[in-house]
Design an enzyme around this catalytic site. Sequence first.
Site, PDB file in Angstrom:
ATOM      1  N   LEU A   1       4.400   3.038   8.318  1.00 29.41           N
ATOM      2  CA  LEU A   1       5.507   2.679   7.426  1.00 29.41           C
ATOM      3  C   LEU A   1       5.438   1.224   6.972  1.00 29.41           C
ATOM      4  CD1 LEU A   1       8.511   4.455   9.212  1.00 29.41           C
ATOM      5  CD2 LEU A   1       6.979   5.356   7.440  1.00 29.41           C
ATOM      6  N   HIS A   2       5.873   1.017   5.741  1.00 29.40           N
ATOM      7  CA  HIS A   2       5.974  -0.325   5.162  1.00 29.40           C
ATOM      8  C   HIS A   2       7.322  -0.413   4.443  1.00 29.40           C
ATOM      9  CE1 HIS A   2       4.975   1.819   1.518  1.00 29.40           C
ATOM     10  NE2 HIS A   2       3.824   2.230   2.051  1.00 29.40           N
TER      11      HIS A   2
ATOM     12  N   GLY B   1       8.113  -0.178   1.438  1.00 29.01           N
ATOM     13  CA  GLY B   1       8.317   0.863   0.422  1.00 29.01           C
ATOM     14  C   GLY B   1       9.029   2.060   1.043  1.00 29.01           C
ATOM     15  N   HIS B   2       8.551   2.483   2.222  1.00 32.24           N
ATOM     16  CA  HIS B   2       9.215   3.592   2.925  1.00 32.24           C
ATOM     17  C   HIS B   2      10.650   3.189   3.298  1.00 32.24           C
ATOM     18  CE1 HIS B   2       4.880   4.457   4.119  1.00 32.24           C
ATOM     19  NE2 HIS B   2       5.244   5.598   3.580  1.00 32.24           N
TER      20      HIS B   2
ATOM     21  N   GLN C   1      -2.598  18.695   2.927  1.00 31.04           N
ATOM     22  CA  GLN C   1      -2.633  18.007   1.629  1.00 31.04           C
ATOM     23  C   GLN C   1      -3.825  17.073   1.479  1.00 31.04           C
ATOM     24  OE1 GLN C   1       1.277  16.007   2.325  1.00 31.04           O
ATOM     25  NE2 GLN C   1       0.327  14.263   1.326  1.00 31.04           N
TER      26      GLN C   1
ATOM     27  N   LYS D   1       6.098   5.803  -6.768  1.00 30.05           N
ATOM     28  CA  LYS D   1       4.715   5.366  -6.515  1.00 30.05           C
ATOM     29  C   LYS D   1       3.801   6.594  -6.666  1.00 30.05           C
ATOM     30  CE  LYS D   1       1.129   3.567  -4.156  1.00 30.05           C
ATOM     31  NZ  LYS D   1       0.670   4.572  -3.274  1.00 30.05           N
TER      32      LYS D   1
ATOM     33  N   SER E   1       1.288   0.445   0.074  1.00 24.16           N
ATOM     34  CA  SER E   1       0.718   1.749   0.433  1.00 24.16           C
ATOM     35  C   SER E   1       0.212   1.671   1.866  1.00 24.16           C
ATOM     36  CB  SER E   1      -0.453   2.074  -0.500  1.00 24.16           C
ATOM     37  OG  SER E   1      -1.229   3.124   0.043  1.00 24.16           O
TER      38      SER E   1
ATOM     39  N   ARG F   1      -2.346   2.938   2.858  1.00 23.09           N
ATOM     40  CA  ARG F   1      -3.805   2.798   2.796  1.00 23.09           C
ATOM     41  C   ARG F   1      -4.245   1.338   2.608  1.00 23.09           C
ATOM     42  NH1 ARG F   1      -3.224   8.018   0.448  1.00 23.09           N
ATOM     43  NH2 ARG F   1      -4.579   9.537   1.474  1.00 23.09           N
TER      44      ARG F   1
HETATM   45  P1  AMP Z   1       3.644   8.590   2.271  1.00 22.64           P
HETATM   46  O1  AMP Z   1       3.941   8.165   3.671  1.00 22.64           O
HETATM   47  O2  AMP Z   1       2.564   7.795   1.619  1.00 22.64           O
HETATM   48  O3  AMP Z   1       3.482  10.079   2.133  1.00 22.64           O
HETATM   49  O4  AMP Z   1       4.938   8.237   1.436  1.00 22.64           O
HETATM   50  C1  AMP Z   1       6.202   8.720   1.805  1.00 22.64           C
HETATM   51  C2  AMP Z   1       7.170   8.414   0.681  1.00 22.64           C
HETATM   52  O5  AMP Z   1       7.231   7.017   0.470  1.00 22.64           O
HETATM   53  C3  AMP Z   1       6.722   9.055  -0.646  1.00 22.64           C
HETATM   54  O6  AMP Z   1       7.856   9.568  -1.319  1.00 22.64           O
HETATM   55  C4  AMP Z   1       6.130   7.867  -1.383  1.00 22.64           C
HETATM   56  O7  AMP Z   1       6.177   7.987  -2.789  1.00 22.64           O
HETATM   57  C5  AMP Z   1       7.023   6.742  -0.905  1.00 22.64           C
HETATM   58  N1  AMP Z   1       6.343   5.455  -1.086  1.00 22.64           N
HETATM   59  C6  AMP Z   1       5.076   5.138  -0.717  1.00 22.64           C
HETATM   60  N2  AMP Z   1       4.778   3.890  -1.113  1.00 22.64           N
HETATM   61  C7  AMP Z   1       5.878   3.409  -1.758  1.00 22.64           C
HETATM   62  C8  AMP Z   1       6.191   2.182  -2.412  1.00 22.64           C
HETATM   63  N3  AMP Z   1       5.298   1.202  -2.505  1.00 22.64           N
HETATM   64  N4  AMP Z   1       7.417   2.032  -2.960  1.00 22.64           N
HETATM   65  C9  AMP Z   1       8.326   3.054  -2.883  1.00 22.64           C
HETATM   66  N5  AMP Z   1       8.097   4.239  -2.288  1.00 22.64           N
HETATM   67  C10 AMP Z   1       6.894   4.418  -1.734  1.00 22.64           C
END
Ligand code: AMP
Length: 280
Positions: A33-34, A36-37, A61, A149, A185, A187
């Site tokens: 998590l960052h 954004g999450h 996925q 994103k 991200s 990543r």
């Molecule tokens: P993930 O863990 O990458 O599957 O992302 C989980 C959720 O967080 C998804 O809805 C992503 O679109 C959202 N997310 C990932 N990176 C960001 C970001 N930089 N800003 C906002 N939401 C994000």
Amino acid sequence: MHILYKIKEIEHFISIEKNKGKTIGFVPTMGALHQGHISLIEASKKDNDITVCSIFVNPTQFNNSSDLTHYPRTPDSDIKLLIDSKCDYLYMPDVDDVYPNLDEKTFDFGYIGLVLEGAHRPGHFNGVGQVVSILLEGIKPHKAYFGIKDFQQVMIVKQMVKQSHIPVEIISCPILREEDGLAMSSRNVRLSLDERKLASHIPKMMQEANLIAKKQSIENAKLFIQNFVSQFPIMKLDYYEICDVDTLEPITILSENKQSVALIALFVGNIRLIDNLLVK
Ligand code: AMP
């Protein structure tokens, strides 16, 4: 924060909360998590009484097994971040809990499932559809939060919910970026220092390309991106397109009364990054 590992447990706790009249917001993630999450957690907390986060690296996925193996996993710091952000429940299952049987469900998302990420990552959106439908059908939140994103993913999830008649409101949230503009991200932590420096060009070149699209043409914007990326041997462009925001059909000429979005996917070294920017 309650941490639960079984779908039956989270279903049980959430149904008690709902019986008390509480509204439930849900934020599905793959962890590492960052901020954004965390911005999604904050959006959910603002709208709902109870916020549930899930952390599950969904194997169905991933179209690339090495990407799955190397996907960052940081459960301890994830839990700390979620406690600090006052998330109420964390569901952190293993694969057998989400998929007690082989999930053979297939979705037909039509055109939006076939282009861009759909074309470059075969099976990816089917896996997204599988996991999101299982999580939504188990947790039964009132609202679920997704980041733009993953622009195309939000469209896919909205369509899946409609097709599967799942009673939930899908809320899309803005992209959070690092100080230099790179979209946050999970990543990004896999980038070397040099790769990270190169990646900081992505948002800048997207903005420049938007200006070129508006002042010159979409064709020139595409050429600009291709030429920019080709300067760097460790960068490889998967796609760059300017598309209609509602249909994802590529457009060739910008129009005043149709909103469009520029979408990019590219490799920096072995790490595949995506980003997007509305063309305003
Ligand atoms: P993930 O863990 O990458 O599957 O992302 C989980 C959720 O967080 C998804 O809805 C992503 O679109 C959202 N997310 C990932 N990176 C960001 C970001 N930089 N800003 C906002 N939401 C994000």
